[in-house]
Design a protein around this motif. Structure first.
Motif, short mmCIF file in Angstrom:
data_model
loop_
_atom_site.label_atom_id
_atom_site.label_comp_id
_atom_site.label_asym_id
_atom_site.label_seq_id
_atom_site.Cartn_x
_atom_site.Cartn_y
_atom_site.Cartn_z
N GLU A 1 0.83 -1.21 0.00
CA GLU A 1 0.00 0.00 0.00
C GLU A 1 0.86 1.25 0.00
N ARG A 2 1.96 1.24 0.77
CA ARG A 2 2.85 2.40 0.79
C ARG A 2 3.48 2.64 -0.57
N ILE A 3 3.84 1.57 -1.25
CA ILE A 3 4.45 1.70 -2.58
C ILE A 3 3.44 2.31 -3.56
N VAL A 4 2.20 1.82 -3.54
CA VAL A 4 1.18 2.32 -4.46
C VAL A 4 0.88 3.79 -4.17
N THR A 5 0.79 4.15 -2.89
CA THR A 5 0.52 5.54 -2.52
C THR A 5 1.65 6.46 -2.98
N ALA A 6 2.89 6.04 -2.71
CA ALA A 6 4.04 6.86 -3.12
C ALA A 6 4.11 6.97 -4.64
N ALA A 7 3.83 5.88 -5.34
CA ALA A 7 3.87 5.91 -6.80
C ALA A 7 2.81 6.85 -7.35
N GLY B 1 9.50 4.45 1.77
CA GLY B 1 10.20 3.98 2.96
C GLY B 1 10.48 2.49 2.94
N VAL B 2 10.66 1.94 1.73
CA VAL B 2 10.98 0.51 1.60
C VAL B 2 12.21 0.36 0.72
N GLY B 3 12.76 -0.83 0.70
CA GLY B 3 13.91 -1.10 -0.13
C GLY B 3 13.53 -1.35 -1.58
N ASN B 4 14.50 -1.20 -2.47
CA ASN B 4 14.24 -1.45 -3.88
C ASN B 4 13.73 -2.87 -4.12
N ALA B 5 14.28 -3.83 -3.38
CA ALA B 5 13.88 -5.23 -3.57
C ALA B 5 12.41 -5.42 -3.25
N THR B 6 11.90 -4.67 -2.28
CA THR B 6 10.48 -4.78 -1.92
C THR B 6 9.59 -4.30 -3.06
N VAL B 7 10.01 -3.23 -3.72
CA VAL B 7 9.24 -2.73 -4.87
C VAL B 7 9.20 -3.78 -5.96
N TYR B 8 10.36 -4.36 -6.31
CA TYR B 8 10.41 -5.32 -7.42
C TYR B 8 9.75 -6.65 -7.05
N ARG B 9 9.71 -6.96 -5.76
CA ARG B 9 9.03 -8.18 -5.33
C ARG B 9 7.52 -8.06 -5.54
N ASN B 10 6.99 -6.86 -5.34
CA ASN B 10 5.56 -6.62 -5.52
C ASN B 10 5.21 -6.30 -6.96
N ASP C 1 5.31 -1.23 -15.73
CA ASP C 1 3.94 -1.32 -16.22
C ASP C 1 3.00 -1.87 -15.15
N SER C 2 3.43 -2.89 -14.44
CA SER C 2 2.57 -3.49 -13.43
C SER C 2 2.29 -2.52 -12.29
N LEU C 3 3.26 -1.66 -11.96
CA LEU C 3 3.06 -0.67 -10.91
C LEU C 3 2.12 0.44 -11.37
N VAL C 4 2.33 0.95 -12.57
CA VAL C 4 1.45 1.99 -13.10
C VAL C 4 0.02 1.47 -13.17
N ARG C 5 -0.13 0.24 -13.65
CA ARG C 5 -1.46 -0.35 -13.78
C ARG C 5 -2.14 -0.47 -12.42
N GLU C 6 -1.38 -0.90 -11.42
CA GLU C 6 -1.95 -1.02 -10.07
C GLU C 6 -2.38 0.33 -9.52
N VAL C 7 -1.59 1.36 -9.77
CA VAL C 7 -1.94 2.70 -9.29
C VAL C 7 -3.24 3.18 -9.94
N PHE D 1 1.35 1.36 -21.33
CA PHE D 1 1.16 -0.08 -21.37
C PHE D 1 -0.17 -0.42 -22.03
N ASP D 2 -0.49 -1.70 -22.05
CA ASP D 2 -1.68 -2.21 -22.72
C ASP D 2 -2.95 -1.72 -22.03
N GLU D 3 -3.70 -0.85 -22.69
CA GLU D 3 -4.92 -0.32 -22.09
C GLU D 3 -6.04 -1.35 -22.06
#
Length: 214
Positions: free
Chosen positions: A23-29, A50-59, A64-70, A119-121
């Motif tokens: 949730e923090r990643i999506v909010t920050a993004a 407030g998380v590590g880079n690995a946490t972002v890539y794990r989620n 594209d997957s992050l933008v889509r989730e946001v 990304f793919d709309e």
């Protein structure tokens, strides 16, 4: 020799801290996409969250997957606000107002263009979120028209287009100025939607199909 019966295992559920990190990643993004666009470095998003880079890539294995989730989460929250307003009061026009003002707060007008540019709309998640918000808006508007609250010569596309335009800062104006007046101007627009209509609108009501083909 007997074959051992497999032991049924419970489906693993994400830990609470893992869900909070997501949730923090999506909010920050969301904040940084609005400020800087979809190409903001993921490392910067991780730092703001407030998380590590690995946490972002794990989620989110890619941008594209992050933008889509946001975008999906913003549309879902906007639809939920309208549903909550309709359930709380039964007043369809109040639900429409809540939808429009929440959409402005969520910065849908700034985020939705990313669907076409990054990304793919037609991704199933995006289509589902988009269909939900379009169907809900149409339902609310139909109920408001039936109750004599909403003028009959407007369509879902009219509301979506104008609300989007009013939520964006004019060319050359800073975001702070737009933020200060956006809800004032949206309310002026909403008041103009009320029945009985004071004028006859030129042309025909805009549908979502009209808006997609524009």
């Amino acid at each position: 020799m007997q074959t051992a019966t497999p032991v049924a295992r419970k489906a693993t559920r994400p830990r609470a801290d893992a869900l909070r990190n997501r949730e923090r990643i999506v909010t920050a993004a969301r904040e940084m996409f609005v400020e800087f666009g979809p190409d903001v470095p993921l490392d910067e998003i991780a730092r703001r969250a407030g998380v590590g880079n690995a946490t972002v890539y794990r989620n989110f294995p890619d941008r594209d997957s992050l933008v889509r989730e946001v975008v999906c989460s913003v549309m879902d929250r906007t639809a939920a606000a309208a549903e909550a307003a309709l359930a709380a009061t039964g007043d369809a026009f109040e639900a429409l107002e809540r939808f429009v003002h929440t959409a402005a707060d969520e910065r849908i007008s700034a985020l939705c263009p990313m669907v076409q540019s990054t990304f793919d709309e037609n991704h199933p998640d995006l289509e589902a979120a988009r269909e939900r918000i379009e169907q809900l808006t149409e339902e609310i508007m139909d109920r408001a028209k039936a109750a004599g609250q909403l003028r009959s010569d407007v369509g879902v596309g009219d509301v979506m287009l104008i609300a989007s335009q009013l939520s964006r800062p004019p060319a050359g104006a800073g975001c702070e100025l737009a933020d200060r007046y956006v809800h004032r101007h949206l309310q002026l627009f909403l008041d103009g939607l009320r029945a009985p209509a004071r004028s006859v609108l030129p042309g025909t009501a805009m549908t979502m199909e009209d808006l997609r083909q524009a």
